[in-house]
Design an enzyme around this catalytic site. Sequence first.
Site, short mmCIF file in Angstrom:
data_model
loop_
_atom_site.label_atom_id
_atom_site.label_comp_id
_atom_site.label_asym_id
_atom_site.label_seq_id
_atom_site.Cartn_x
_atom_site.Cartn_y
_atom_site.Cartn_z
N HIS A 217 18.75 85.09 116.69
CA HIS A 217 17.87 85.92 115.87
C HIS A 217 16.74 85.03 115.34
O HIS A 217 16.99 83.93 114.86
CB HIS A 217 18.64 86.54 114.70
CG HIS A 217 17.73 87.05 113.61
ND1 HIS A 217 16.74 87.98 113.84
CD2 HIS A 217 17.64 86.73 112.29
CE1 HIS A 217 16.09 88.22 112.72
NE2 HIS A 217 16.61 87.46 111.75
N HIS B 201 10.73 92.74 110.49
CA HIS B 201 11.66 91.66 110.17
C HIS B 201 11.71 90.61 111.29
O HIS B 201 11.33 89.47 111.05
CB HIS B 201 13.07 92.23 109.90
CG HIS B 201 14.11 91.18 109.63
ND1 HIS B 201 15.28 91.44 108.97
CD2 HIS B 201 14.17 89.85 109.96
CE1 HIS B 201 15.99 90.32 108.89
NE2 HIS B 201 15.34 89.34 109.48
P1 13P Z 1 20.25 83.06 106.97
O1 13P Z 1 19.60 81.83 106.39
O2 13P Z 1 21.30 83.63 106.06
O3 13P Z 1 20.73 82.84 108.37
O4 13P Z 1 19.13 84.21 107.02
C1 13P Z 1 17.97 84.06 107.77
C2 13P Z 1 17.47 85.36 108.29
O5 13P Z 1 16.62 85.33 109.17
C3 13P Z 1 17.98 86.64 107.78
O6 13P Z 1 17.61 87.69 108.59
ZN ZN Z 2 15.87 87.36 109.83
#
Ligand code: 13P
Ligand code: ZN
Length: 273
Positions: free
Chosen positions: A145, A217
């Site tokens: 992600h 996002h």
């Molecule tokens: P984390 O630091 O908890 O992995 O969150 C980063 C993020 O991109 C949330 O969507």
């Molecule tokens: Zn994110």
Amino acid sequence: MSDDRSADAEIKGVLEEIAEVAGFLWQKGWAERNAGNISMNISDISHQYLKSNNFELPVKLNPTFSNLANQFILVTGTGTRMRDVFKNPDKHCCIISLDSEGCHYRILSKNDAGTGLKPTSELPTHLAIHDMLAANKRPERVVVHTHPDNLIALTHIEEFCDENRINKRLWSIQPETCLFVHDGLGFVNYLMTGTDELAQATIRALQNHRVVLWEKHGCLAIGKTAGEAFDLIDILDKSTSIFFTCKKAGYHVDGIKKTDLDELRRAFGIAGK
Ligand code: 13P
Ligand code: ZN
């Protein structure tokens, strides 16, 4: 080499794979502060070896992930920076072990004080995806992600908050997108980060795609390797970047003609879209 030593080497290899892609995400500018997270199902590495380590107290999972019973997932820690994962993956990733019913997980602790690291806040999505992949015996074992500028920018334009429209546009920009992301991306309307709702919407979108775009996002992809998941996002972001370059120069974007895309798909045996 003893089993323990070969498992050690395998984990080192996995961490190197994750570190390399974390470095790419940072270099691409898709990883401001702690943006993004990566996970990998590492259950094929010696269970005996992993089980012989110490684990922190169990954390309850709700919902439960029955297809991940007794499995091990390596995941980046919440709040960790991709540039730090690149430099020191061992310090910024943790291994979690699910119990025999997929109801609880425990974090593997490296010393008596534990790791101090908690898994990513997107754990609900990562676990839901690994559960779905295991249930369907699919070959992908990595989830990436990240926050790619161009793809996110596209979701700030109402016209492109539509799966069909976005895919048609991106396929038309360069042959690579049509060939290597022939299944297109799945679009998920804006939902709160880190929620089960986002996880469920992502699972639905992954039924027909390997990449999912979260409105306003970021993006997420699955792959047999971290590099494979990264490539899918990279190709889509490149298409989007070319589209915006033409727009910024004040031109209308014609795109590859439908007849040419059809010919390309026929030549490479990709079903018509
Ligand atoms: P984390 O630091 O908890 O992995 O969150 C980063 C993020 O991109 C949330 O969507
Ligand atoms: Zn994110």
